[in-house]
Design a protein around this motif. Sequence first.
Motif, short mmCIF file in Angstrom:
data_model
loop_
_atom_site.label_atom_id
_atom_site.label_comp_id
_atom_site.label_asym_id
_atom_site.label_seq_id
_atom_site.Cartn_x
_atom_site.Cartn_y
_atom_site.Cartn_z
N UNK A 72 0.81 -1.23 0.00
CA UNK A 72 0.00 0.00 0.00
C UNK A 72 0.84 1.28 0.00
N UNK A 73 2.11 1.13 -0.37
CA UNK A 73 2.99 2.30 -0.40
C UNK A 73 3.84 2.42 0.85
N UNK A 74 3.37 1.82 1.94
CA UNK A 74 4.12 1.84 3.20
C UNK A 74 4.37 0.42 3.71
N UNK A 75 3.31 -0.37 3.71
CA UNK A 75 3.40 -1.72 4.25
C UNK A 75 3.36 -2.75 3.14
N UNK A 76 4.29 -3.71 3.22
CA UNK A 76 4.26 -4.85 2.31
C UNK A 76 3.61 -6.00 3.09
N UNK A 77 2.43 -6.39 2.67
CA UNK A 77 1.68 -7.41 3.41
C UNK A 77 2.24 -8.81 3.15
N UNK A 78 1.84 -9.74 4.00
CA UNK A 78 2.38 -11.09 3.93
C UNK A 78 2.01 -11.79 2.63
N UNK A 79 2.86 -12.71 2.24
CA UNK A 79 2.65 -13.47 1.02
C UNK A 79 1.41 -14.36 1.18
N UNK A 80 0.56 -14.33 0.18
CA UNK A 80 -0.68 -15.11 0.22
C UNK A 80 -0.90 -15.81 -1.12
N UNK A 81 -1.80 -16.76 -1.08
CA UNK A 81 -2.28 -17.34 -2.33
C UNK A 81 -3.50 -16.54 -2.77
N UNK A 82 -3.87 -16.67 -4.03
CA UNK A 82 -5.07 -15.99 -4.52
C UNK A 82 -6.29 -16.48 -3.74
N UNK A 83 -6.32 -17.77 -3.45
CA UNK A 83 -7.45 -18.34 -2.72
C UNK A 83 -7.57 -17.74 -1.32
N UNK A 84 -6.43 -17.49 -0.67
CA UNK A 84 -6.44 -16.88 0.65
C UNK A 84 -6.93 -15.43 0.59
N UNK A 85 -6.57 -14.73 -0.48
CA UNK A 85 -7.06 -13.36 -0.66
C UNK A 85 -8.58 -13.34 -0.81
#
Length: 221
Positions: free
Chosen positions: A48-61
Amino acid sequence: MAEHTPSIKTRRRHKFERTLVWLKYCSPAILTLASWFFCLVKCVRFHDGKTVYSLQSVNEMVSAALAGIGSFDAAKDDSYTKLLTNALKPATTAYVLCFVIAGVLALYLLVFACIILAGDPMSPHTNRAKVWFKTFFPGKWLVFVSLLLPVYPAFMPYVIRYLFFKYYVMNDLSVIAARFNPAIAASVLCVIFLILFFAAIPLEKRHRMDPFKRYDKEDDE
């Protein structure tokens, strides 16, 4: 007069051409399974420009989006959240439906096409199978559709990103792919199979392997 015996080179070419026709009608099942696999691998994340969120699968998203929809409270949440929730509902529903419909079409096509392609094109049994096949699979356009449906789920991170941008004005939100990009992988595979879809049309006519056409003795006259 002795019958002409095809050369080894000709037989190999014919075998290769028949294999391509088989692959054409197996391709929707292959693409559906591949797309499902792509959506299960942890390979995308949001930034989001500041935070890099944890790696996910598309299904988890998608699961997280569904959880957000389920926890929405019209009395507490603001109007922007309501708009986002309402937009996510059809997007996530389409994700599930694409896999379900693509899976049903691919399985039906795979079973009947294999029965038909493996049979004698002049056989009454094969022609009866074609009647049942075309009853629920009326045309080749459904093969085309079944190749496009599994691609949408792989693009879900970008769909979610677009909806957050549209309703939350999150200009800096971006999708970062690690290892591989599911959208690109599914799209490339889809393009390859679409090329095969059209390239195999003259081959299936040449070898009488068109599951949508009946072959009888009149065809030889």
